[in-house]
Design a protein around this motif. Structure first.
Motif, PDB file in Angstrom:
ATOM      1  N   GLY A   4       0.789  -1.229   0.000  1.00  0.00           N
ATOM      2  CA  GLY A   4       0.000   0.000   0.000  1.00  0.00           C
ATOM      3  C   GLY A   4       0.816   1.272   0.000  1.00  0.00           C
ATOM      4  O   GLY A   4       1.915   1.331  -0.542  1.00  0.00           O
ATOM      5  N   SER A  25       0.368  -3.637   3.733  1.00  0.00           N
ATOM      6  CA  SER A  25       1.729  -3.282   4.141  1.00  0.00           C
ATOM      7  C   SER A  25       2.062  -1.851   3.731  1.00  0.00           C
ATOM      8  O   SER A  25       1.812  -1.448   2.597  1.00  0.00           O
ATOM      9  N   ARG A  72       6.876   5.624   5.590  1.00  0.00           N
ATOM     10  CA  ARG A  72       7.610   6.842   5.238  1.00  0.00           C
ATOM     11  C   ARG A  72       7.077   8.090   5.950  1.00  0.00           C
ATOM     12  O   ARG A  72       7.812   9.017   6.206  1.00  0.00           O
ATOM     13  N   PHE A 122      10.651  -5.087   3.725  1.00  0.00           N
ATOM     14  CA  PHE A 122      10.775  -6.541   3.858  1.00  0.00           C
ATOM     15  C   PHE A 122      12.226  -6.982   3.740  1.00  0.00           C
ATOM     16  O   PHE A 122      12.547  -8.122   4.079  1.00  0.00           O
ATOM     17  N   GLY A 123      13.075  -6.104   3.197  1.00  0.00           N
ATOM     18  CA  GLY A 123      14.455  -6.497   2.913  1.00  0.00           C
ATOM     19  C   GLY A 123      14.592  -7.012   1.492  1.00  0.00           C
ATOM     20  O   GLY A 123      15.112  -8.118   1.280  1.00  0.00           O
ATOM     21  N   GLY A 124      14.081  -6.238   0.533  1.00  0.00           N
ATOM     22  CA  GLY A 124      14.234  -6.597  -0.883  1.00  0.00           C
ATOM     23  C   GLY A 124      13.322  -7.741  -1.293  1.00  0.00           C
ATOM     24  O   GLY A 124      12.487  -8.210  -0.528  1.00  0.00           O
ATOM     25  N   HIS A 131       2.391   3.307  -5.168  1.00  0.00           N
ATOM     26  CA  HIS A 131       2.383   4.467  -6.063  1.00  0.00           C
ATOM     27  C   HIS A 131       3.157   4.140  -7.345  1.00  0.00           C
ATOM     28  O   HIS A 131       4.150   3.409  -7.295  1.00  0.00           O
ATOM     29  N   ALA A 170       6.850   4.262  -7.089  1.00  0.00           N
ATOM     30  CA  ALA A 170       7.525   3.410  -6.098  1.00  0.00           C
ATOM     31  C   ALA A 170       8.105   2.201  -6.845  1.00  0.00           C
ATOM     32  O   ALA A 170       7.614   1.076  -6.777  1.00  0.00           O
ATOM     33  N   THR A 175      11.084   0.564  -6.757  1.00  0.00           N
ATOM     34  CA  THR A 175      11.864  -0.513  -6.134  1.00  0.00           C
ATOM     35  C   THR A 175      10.957  -1.592  -5.558  1.00  0.00           C
ATOM     36  O   THR A 175      11.176  -2.788  -5.781  1.00  0.00           O
ATOM     37  N   ILE A 176       9.926  -1.160  -4.829  1.00  0.00           N
ATOM     38  CA  ILE A 176       9.047  -2.158  -4.203  1.00  0.00           C
ATOM     39  C   ILE A 176       8.251  -2.907  -5.282  1.00  0.00           C
ATOM     40  O   ILE A 176       7.996  -4.109  -5.144  1.00  0.00           O
ATOM     41  N   LYS A 186       4.761  14.928 -10.319  1.00  0.00           N
ATOM     42  CA  LYS A 186       4.893  13.610 -10.943  1.00  0.00           C
ATOM     43  C   LYS A 186       3.619  13.355 -11.744  1.00  0.00           C
ATOM     44  O   LYS A 186       2.535  13.764 -11.317  1.00  0.00           O
TER      45      LYS A 186
HETATM   46  P1  NAP Z   1      10.351   2.513  -3.301  1.00  0.00           P
HETATM   47  O1  NAP Z   1      11.481   3.415  -3.592  1.00  0.00           O
HETATM   48  O2  NAP Z   1       9.816   1.684  -4.390  1.00  0.00           O
HETATM   49  O3  NAP Z   1      10.696   1.537  -2.099  1.00  0.00           O
HETATM   50  C1  NAP Z   1      11.815   1.703  -1.271  1.00  0.00           C
HETATM   51  C2  NAP Z   1      11.759   0.649  -0.191  1.00  0.00           C
HETATM   52  O4  NAP Z   1      10.704   0.933   0.734  1.00  0.00           O
HETATM   53  C3  NAP Z   1      11.435  -0.738  -0.720  1.00  0.00           C
HETATM   54  O5  NAP Z   1      12.587  -1.353  -1.236  1.00  0.00           O
HETATM   55  C4  NAP Z   1      10.870  -1.403   0.506  1.00  0.00           C
HETATM   56  O6  NAP Z   1      11.903  -1.742   1.428  1.00  0.00           O
HETATM   57  C5  NAP Z   1      10.096  -0.283   1.155  1.00  0.00           C
HETATM   58  N1  NAP Z   1       8.684  -0.243   0.773  1.00  0.00           N
HETATM   59  C6  NAP Z   1       8.094   0.524  -0.182  1.00  0.00           C
HETATM   60  N2  NAP Z   1       6.769   0.338  -0.198  1.00  0.00           N
HETATM   61  C7  NAP Z   1       6.499  -0.559   0.766  1.00  0.00           C
HETATM   62  C8  NAP Z   1       5.294  -1.151   1.268  1.00  0.00           C
HETATM   63  N3  NAP Z   1       4.103  -0.825   0.760  1.00  0.00           N
HETATM   64  N4  NAP Z   1       5.399  -2.049   2.288  1.00  0.00           N
HETATM   65  C9  NAP Z   1       6.602  -2.354   2.811  1.00  0.00           C
HETATM   66  N5  NAP Z   1       7.768  -1.828   2.392  1.00  0.00           N
HETATM   67  C10 NAP Z   1       7.708  -0.943   1.388  1.00  0.00           C
HETATM   68  O7  NAP Z   1       9.150   3.341  -2.661  1.00  0.00           O
HETATM   69  P2  NAP Z   1       9.004   4.923  -2.392  1.00  0.00           P
HETATM   70  O8  NAP Z   1       8.879   5.624  -3.684  1.00  0.00           O
HETATM   71  O9  NAP Z   1      10.023   5.335  -1.376  1.00  0.00           O
HETATM   72  O10 NAP Z   1       7.557   4.936  -1.703  1.00  0.00           O
HETATM   73  C11 NAP Z   1       7.392   4.415  -0.405  1.00  0.00           C
HETATM   74  C12 NAP Z   1       5.909   4.195  -0.163  1.00  0.00           C
HETATM   75  O11 NAP Z   1       5.223   5.435  -0.308  1.00  0.00           O
HETATM   76  C13 NAP Z   1       5.287   3.204  -1.142  1.00  0.00           C
HETATM   77  O12 NAP Z   1       4.558   2.267  -0.405  1.00  0.00           O
HETATM   78  C14 NAP Z   1       4.381   4.043  -2.032  1.00  0.00           C
HETATM   79  O13 NAP Z   1       3.176   3.390  -2.369  1.00  0.00           O
HETATM   80  C15 NAP Z   1       4.130   5.289  -1.185  1.00  0.00           C
HETATM   81  N6  NAP Z   1       4.046   6.508  -2.007  1.00  0.00           N
HETATM   82  C16 NAP Z   1       5.084   6.833  -2.843  1.00  0.00           C
HETATM   83  C17 NAP Z   1       5.014   7.970  -3.621  1.00  0.00           C
HETATM   84  C18 NAP Z   1       6.113   8.334  -4.577  1.00  0.00           C
HETATM   85  O14 NAP Z   1       5.968   9.374  -5.251  1.00  0.00           O
HETATM   86  N7  NAP Z   1       7.185   7.560  -4.679  1.00  0.00           N
HETATM   87  C19 NAP Z   1       3.874   8.783  -3.553  1.00  0.00           C
HETATM   88  C20 NAP Z   1       2.823   8.427  -2.698  1.00  0.00           C
HETATM   89  C21 NAP Z   1       2.936   7.284  -1.928  1.00  0.00           C
HETATM   90  P3  NAP Z   1      12.591  -3.196   1.444  1.00  0.00           P
HETATM   91  O15 NAP Z   1      13.473  -3.267   0.247  1.00  0.00           O
HETATM   92  O16 NAP Z   1      13.299  -3.255   2.740  1.00  0.00           O
HETATM   93  O17 NAP Z   1      11.468  -4.204   1.359  1.00  0.00           O
END
Ligand code: NAP
Length: 247
Positions: A8, A33, A37, A53-55, A76, A79, A81-82, A199
């Motif tokens: 999520g 999950s 952040r 989760f650790g990748g 999102h 996002a 990497t996840i 974005k």
């Molecule tokens: P990301 O770069 O794809 O993920 C970085 C790390 O954060 C992942 O490797 C994972 O860690 C952990 N992670 C991300 N989403 C997770 C989830 N739903 N549950 C558990 N672990 C998660 O993600 P990001 O861009 O930093 O975004 C983080 C979260 O914010 C996401 O869930 C996304 O839906 C939300 N979000 C992002 C944006 C955006 O613009 N990027 C905007 C709104 C909301 P591990 O490798 O340790 O598993």
């Protein structure tokens, strides 16, 4: 009883959890999950968990340990990497995975917008044709604009920054979406904004984009990264259909 894991961090993930708990309670257990952040604790129907989760390997271990039957990646679109980890983990653990991918925005032909491929290109565009920009691309993206010295930025974040931002001239405004159209227009007028940076996140058109369109203000849109391969749904309803067909 089957078990669903929703990745999520979006409004759609929350809606999917609410609707699948409400409609499939006798056939499905739902876990959502969050990355953790922002400062807000997860508040959604069903079970929740917080943190990485650790990748891909860690996620695959989690899927096996929790006997997860179905995985929906409702993170999102940026996002990256996840989502790639979800793709790989689903293959490793042999769990069906669906990606909830919002449809892209359709802006009217009259819109004054430029789509750029990444944050570096967005910074370049802003430096060329803005003097006062509204930066709404998120905390982790601010660094990309550090070299743009001739522009004043209004930076919108969800939570106040924990360290000074690396921008020469700026102000910070905080707030969690969805935002109100009148308030967005007032903010733009108050700070004499000439360009919106966003974005290209897809889904419901947010008030900031509508405000920029109504004010005929230029918009710099950062294109999303390509999603991993595999099945996709565009709406929560489509996701529910996919889930139900597997119960
Ligand atoms: P990301 O770069 O794809 O993920 C970085 C790390 O954060 C992942 O490797 C994972 O860690 C952990 N992670 C991300 N989403 C997770 C989830 N739903 N549950 C558990 N672990 C998660 O993600 P990001 O861009 O930093 O975004 C983080 C979260 O914010 C996401 O869930 C996304 O839906 C939300 N979000 C992002 C944006 C955006 O613009 N990027 C905007 C709104 C909301 P591990 O490798 O340790 O598993």
């Amino acid at each position: 009883m089957k078990r669903l894991l929703i990745l999520g961090g979006t409004a759609e993930a929350r809606q999917l959890a609410e609707q699948s708990v409400a409609g499939l309670v006798d056939r499905l257990e739902v876990i959502t999950s969050w990355a953790g952040r922002t400062d807000r604790a997860p508040d959604v129907a069903g079970r929740t968990r917080l943190g990485g989760f650790g990748g891909a390997a860690g996620l695959a271990d989690y899927l096996a340990a929790e006997a997860v039957d179905l995985l929906v990646d409702a993170t999102h679109p940026f996002a990256e990497t996840i989502s790639m980890a979800a793709h790989d983990a689903a293959v490793i653990a042999d769990v069906p995975r669906l990606m909830l991918l919002r449809p892209p925005w359709r802006l009217p032909p009259s819109a004054r917008w430029v789509e750029v491929e990444d944050l570096a290109a967005a910074a370049d565009a802003v430096g060329r044709f803005s003097r006062r920009a509204f930066l709404t691309t998120g905390r982790q993206t601010v660094e990309a604009f550090a070299g743009v010295e001739n522009v004043w930025f209004l930076v919108r974040l969800i939570d106040p920054p924990s360290a000074p931002l690396p921008l020469a001239a700026h102000a910070v405004t905080t707030g969690r979406p969805p935002h109100d159209l009148a308030a967005e227009k007032a903010l733009i007028a108050e700070h004499r904004i000439d360009t919106l940076v966003s974005k290209s996140s897809g889904g419901t058109l947010p008030a900031k984009i509508t405000a920029a369109l109504e004010l005929a203000m230029p918009i710099v849109l950062v294109a999303p990264p390509p999603p991993p391969p595999g099945p996709r749904a565009a709406t929560v309803e489509e996701c529910l259909g996919w889930i139900e067909s597997r119960l």
